[in-house]
Structures are given as C-alpha cells and as structure tokens.
Design a protein around this motif. Structure first.
Motif, PDB file in Angstrom:
ATOM      1  N   ASP A 143      -1.310  -4.002   1.645  1.00  0.00           N
ATOM      2  CA  ASP A 143      -0.584  -2.963   0.905  1.00  0.00           C
ATOM      3  C   ASP A 143       0.138  -3.573  -0.290  1.00  0.00           C
ATOM      4  O   ASP A 143       0.081  -3.045  -1.412  1.00  0.00           O
ATOM      5  N   LEU A 144       0.823  -4.677  -0.045  1.00  0.00           N
ATOM      6  CA  LEU A 144       1.610  -5.316  -1.100  1.00  0.00           C
ATOM      7  C   LEU A 144       0.750  -5.750  -2.273  1.00  0.00           C
ATOM      8  O   LEU A 144       1.117  -5.565  -3.445  1.00  0.00           O
ATOM      9  N   VAL A 145      -0.402  -6.333  -1.987  1.00  0.00           N
ATOM     10  CA  VAL A 145      -1.212  -6.872  -3.080  1.00  0.00           C
ATOM     11  C   VAL A 145      -1.791  -5.744  -3.924  1.00  0.00           C
ATOM     12  O   VAL A 145      -1.953  -5.897  -5.151  1.00  0.00           O
ATOM     13  N   ARG A 146      -2.081  -4.598  -3.317  1.00  0.00           N
ATOM     14  CA  ARG A 146      -2.511  -3.453  -4.131  1.00  0.00           C
ATOM     15  C   ARG A 146      -1.395  -3.063  -5.105  1.00  0.00           C
ATOM     16  O   ARG A 146      -1.627  -2.816  -6.283  1.00  0.00           O
ATOM     17  N   PHE A 200       6.918  -0.953  -2.646  1.00  0.00           N
ATOM     18  CA  PHE A 200       5.877  -1.946  -2.397  1.00  0.00           C
ATOM     19  C   PHE A 200       5.415  -1.904  -0.944  1.00  0.00           C
ATOM     20  O   PHE A 200       4.290  -2.305  -0.627  1.00  0.00           O
ATOM     21  N   PHE A 201       6.258  -1.422  -0.052  1.00  0.00           N
ATOM     22  CA  PHE A 201       5.957  -1.441   1.373  1.00  0.00           C
ATOM     23  C   PHE A 201       5.406  -0.104   1.881  1.00  0.00           C
ATOM     24  O   PHE A 201       5.172   0.059   3.079  1.00  0.00           O
ATOM     25  N   ASP A 202       5.182   0.829   0.958  1.00  0.00           N
ATOM     26  CA  ASP A 202       4.510   2.078   1.307  1.00  0.00           C
ATOM     27  C   ASP A 202       3.001   1.849   1.221  1.00  0.00           C
ATOM     28  O   ASP A 202       2.487   1.446   0.174  1.00  0.00           O
ATOM     29  N   SER A 203       2.281   2.120   2.291  1.00  0.00           N
ATOM     30  CA  SER A 203       0.843   1.867   2.268  1.00  0.00           C
ATOM     31  C   SER A 203       0.131   2.870   1.365  1.00  0.00           C
ATOM     32  O   SER A 203       0.402   4.073   1.435  1.00  0.00           O
ATOM     33  N   ALA A 218      -7.638   4.995   7.373  1.00  0.00           N
ATOM     34  CA  ALA A 218      -8.489   4.568   6.266  1.00  0.00           C
ATOM     35  C   ALA A 218      -8.085   3.212   5.695  1.00  0.00           C
ATOM     36  O   ALA A 218      -8.646   2.776   4.686  1.00  0.00           O
ATOM     37  N   HIS A 219      -7.132   2.543   6.335  1.00  0.00           N
ATOM     38  CA  HIS A 219      -6.688   1.238   5.803  1.00  0.00           C
ATOM     39  C   HIS A 219      -7.847   0.252   5.827  1.00  0.00           C
ATOM     40  O   HIS A 219      -8.603   0.190   6.798  1.00  0.00           O
ATOM     41  N   PRO A 220      -8.033  -0.539   4.770  1.00  0.00           N
ATOM     42  CA  PRO A 220      -9.162  -1.463   4.730  1.00  0.00           C
ATOM     43  C   PRO A 220      -9.135  -2.531   5.820  1.00  0.00           C
ATOM     44  O   PRO A 220     -10.190  -3.126   6.106  1.00  0.00           O
ATOM     45  N   LEU A 221      -7.977  -2.776   6.417  1.00  0.00           N
ATOM     46  CA  LEU A 221      -7.897  -3.759   7.516  1.00  0.00           C
ATOM     47  C   LEU A 221      -7.549  -3.081   8.835  1.00  0.00           C
ATOM     48  O   LEU A 221      -6.987  -3.720   9.733  1.00  0.00           O
ATOM     49  N   ARG A 222      -7.918  -1.814   8.973  1.00  0.00           N
ATOM     50  CA  ARG A 222      -7.557  -1.072  10.200  1.00  0.00           C
ATOM     51  C   ARG A 222      -8.211  -1.642  11.446  1.00  0.00           C
ATOM     52  O   ARG A 222      -7.721  -1.437  12.551  1.00  0.00           O
ATOM     53  N   HIS A 223      -9.312  -2.399  11.282  1.00  0.00           N
ATOM     54  CA  HIS A 223     -10.036  -2.880  12.459  1.00  0.00           C
ATOM     55  C   HIS A 223      -9.464  -4.183  13.014  1.00  0.00           C
ATOM     56  O   HIS A 223      -9.898  -4.636  14.089  1.00  0.00           O
TER      57      HIS A 223
END
Length: 379
Positions: free
Chosen positions: A310-313, A363-366, A372-377
């Motif tokens: 989330d932060l890097v986005r 910054f900490f809001d996804s 649908a998070h890209p690292l949800r798995h």
C-alpha cells in the motif's frame, strides 16, 4: 576470426545450478551492483518455487558477484533507475515489480528448506529482502548493510518493517530513519546477521556445500553446523547490543520532531551527527517510516508486506497530496541521487517541522479492497 557486438552472448543476471542436492544461486549483474530488476525477481521466484517442490533439492545457497568474480558484492537493492523511468512513463511494470518482489521476500522468509545467504559486500534495500529471511545470514568484514530508502524519498520496504522491528531496543527506528550503513559485526550485534566470517574463506564454504551430498534438509543443517564448528565459525555468544543511551532515548519518542529535538539537545557527537543525517532525509517520509515501523511490530510478516505494498503505491502516486510522476517524493529523491546526481533533492515539505498528520495518515489507507489486494494470497 573477428566478431561484432551481435556475436556477444551476455551471461544471465541470475545463475543457478543444483550440485549434490543443494541449489546454488549467483546474482550476476555486477556492473549494477546486482540491483534487482523485474526479470531477476521473476527468475529468483521461479528457481525457488521449483526447488521448494523438488525432493532432490535439500537447501539453497545464494551469493553475489563483483567485477572480479564471485563474492565481494551481494545486492545493492532494487533498480532505482528503472523505478524513475517507469514512474515517469506510467509503465505498469512498476506495479508488477513491487508486487512480485514482496511475494519473493515472503517466499524466502517462509522457505521450508535451509537458505544460506552469503552477504558479502553491499547488502542494501532489496538485497536485504532476499537475505534477511535466510536460515543462515553470513556477513564479512567487507559487508556494508543498510536500508537507505529515506535518502530517496522512499521507506524501508521488502519486509523492512518486520526485520527492523525485530532489532533490539530502538535500533529499528534508528536504521529505518537514518539509513545508516553498518558493518558485519554490527549487523550480528543487532540481529541482522548470524555469523561474521573472514571474506577469504567464503569460497571454501561454498565449495564445502557443493560436496556435502545431504539426503534431507535436516541432514544439510547438521552437515553445515558441523562444518561451521570445525571452521570455528561459531554464533557469537554476547547478547544483542542496543544504541548509545542518548540515541536510544531519542528514538523511543513518539514523533520525528521530538526525536530530532532530543538529538539536537543531547550535545554528544553521536547525537549531533545523527540529527544531521535526519535533516538531510525526506521530511515527509521520515514521518511515514516512523509510523510504518511502529505499526509493523503488531503485524505478521504477510500483513506487513501488504501494508508496504500500500505504502509504495502511495509513494509514486500520492493522490491525497495531488502528486505523481516527477512531483512524487520518491521520483524526486531518485532524480537527485541517481539521475541528475546533484544530491540536492527538493523535498516537499522541506522541513521536518512542516509535516502534518494529514499528510502522513493517508499513506496507510489501502488503495485496494481486501479481496483485490495484490498480495492477498500471502499468509
């Protein structure tokens, strides 16, 4: 016979082979200090996934190269020139890089077989992400270790919240905020390495692994432990060390402003130098990083990596501040360090005291719903 440039075959950036039941990986991009690009991240992931499910492979060893050959350099991080180019061009490969790099970091931290990292030379940023999760982290007298991201308007990612948060006392805050470079002995004292060994013996250790012929991961662990004992490579017996008292007290404070004020009032050389380092880092990202590290201590590794994704986005597309591309803090930081090389980043805000909570909290809001998070798995 003459040849032209078309005849030149360039060696792969990642070399791998299996010898006697052990998988060997060599990062082979020495002119770029083995900085990771998307192709290298994908190659490392493919190799490690294949070996994880291969019953004939009982463990992994990884090293870097320098211009003279093996060892002498591990990995200087991610390819920040690519980050700059991709952000300026709106290249979606930038998103792919961080998603896949963080998934690779998780794979290494959770790897079920021994993973031995030869952390000789430069080990920074992304290089920490592919080594801190190792079963055995070897450093040498040549090791130069850091998470220097605040110097380019970024934050210590690749699981930095997880492994820096595990350092003794407030060492994690100190390293995350300052980006200070430490040596091998300090890395061991601060729980960022397991063994410090003479660099001239690394070839011997690598060759020993090639001759072990283990029949299982557990046997590889036993053979390696026995070899280290015979080589007098023993785990240091001293307790982990903390910071100097005035630094420990400062970095325990709630805010960046209070930390800097405490350091500037302390009057010691160490405190004054540390305050000076902080004054040169991105003020905005110093505040984000302090919040990152403190949140990470209450998270699992997977949760921390999702937070960092989330932060890097937000670092490259800072919607709540109306900034992206050249106006983002991270692209500006990379420009100053690696593109124009003027070492004069135009931070916004320019002073630590001018950063407000409303600038930091979003910054900490996804950007994604949980499903649908890209690292949800990751688990």
């Amino acid at each position: 016979m003459t040849s032209n440039n078309a005849d030149v075959v360039q060696a792969p950036d990642v070399l791998s082979e299996v010898v006697g039941g052990v998988g060997f990986i060599t990062l082979n991009r020495p002119r770029a200090l083995n900085a990771l690009n998307l192709g290298m991240v994908r190659r490392l992931t493919d190799i490690l996934l294949a070996w994880r499910s291969d019953a004939a492979v009982h463990g992994v060893a990884i090293r870097g190269t320098n211009k003279e050959g093996p060892f002498g350099g591990f990995c200087a991080g991610g390819d920040i020139r690519f980050f700059h180019q991709a952000a300026m061009a709106g290249d979606p490969a930038l998103e792919d890089f961080f998603t896949e790099e963080y998934a690779l970091n998780h794979l290494i931290f959770t790897y079920p077989k021994p993973y031995i990292a030869f952390m000789d030379g430069i080990v920074m940023g992304g290089g920490m992400g592919i080594s801190q999760g190792a079963s055995v982290r070897l450093v040498t007298e040549r090791t130069k270790m850091a998470m220097p991201e605040t110097n380019i308007g970024l934050f210590p990612d690749v699981g930095g919240g997880h492994f820096l948060g595990s350092c003794p006392g407030r060492v994690g805050e100190y390293l995350a905020l300052t980006g200070h470079v430490i040596g091998g002995a300090q890395a061991v004292a601060w729980n960022l390495a397991d063994l410090i060994v003479p660099s001239q013996h690394l070839h011997q250790a690598w060759e020993a692994l090639e001759h072990f012929r283990p029949s299982s991961p557990d046997e590889l662990r036993r053979l390696w432990s026995r070899w280290c004992e015979q080589a007098h490579w023993n785990v240091p017996s001293q307790a982990p060390e903390g910071l100097r008292p005035e630094l420990e007290a400062a970095f325990a404070l709630p805010t960046v402003g209070e930390i800097v004020a405490s350091l500037e009032a302390a009057g010691t050389q160490a405190a004054t130098e540390t305050a000076g380092m902080l004054r040169h880092r991105s003020p905005l990202m110093l505040h984000v990083v302090l919040e990152q590290l403190r949140r990470a201590r209450g998270l699992t590794l997977a949760e921390d990596l999702r937070m960092e994704r989330d932060l890097v986005r937000h670092c490259f597309f800072t919607g709540h501040l109306g900034r992206s591309g050249a106006t983002s803090e991270t692209v500006e930081g990379i420009r100053a360090l690696a593109v124009d090389k003027d070492h004069a980043p135009r931070w916004n805000p320019s002073r630590i005291e001018d950063v407000t909570p409303d600038m930091v909290t979003p910054f900490f809001d996804s950007p994604w719903p949980a499903h649908a998070h890209p690292l949800r798995h990751l688990d």
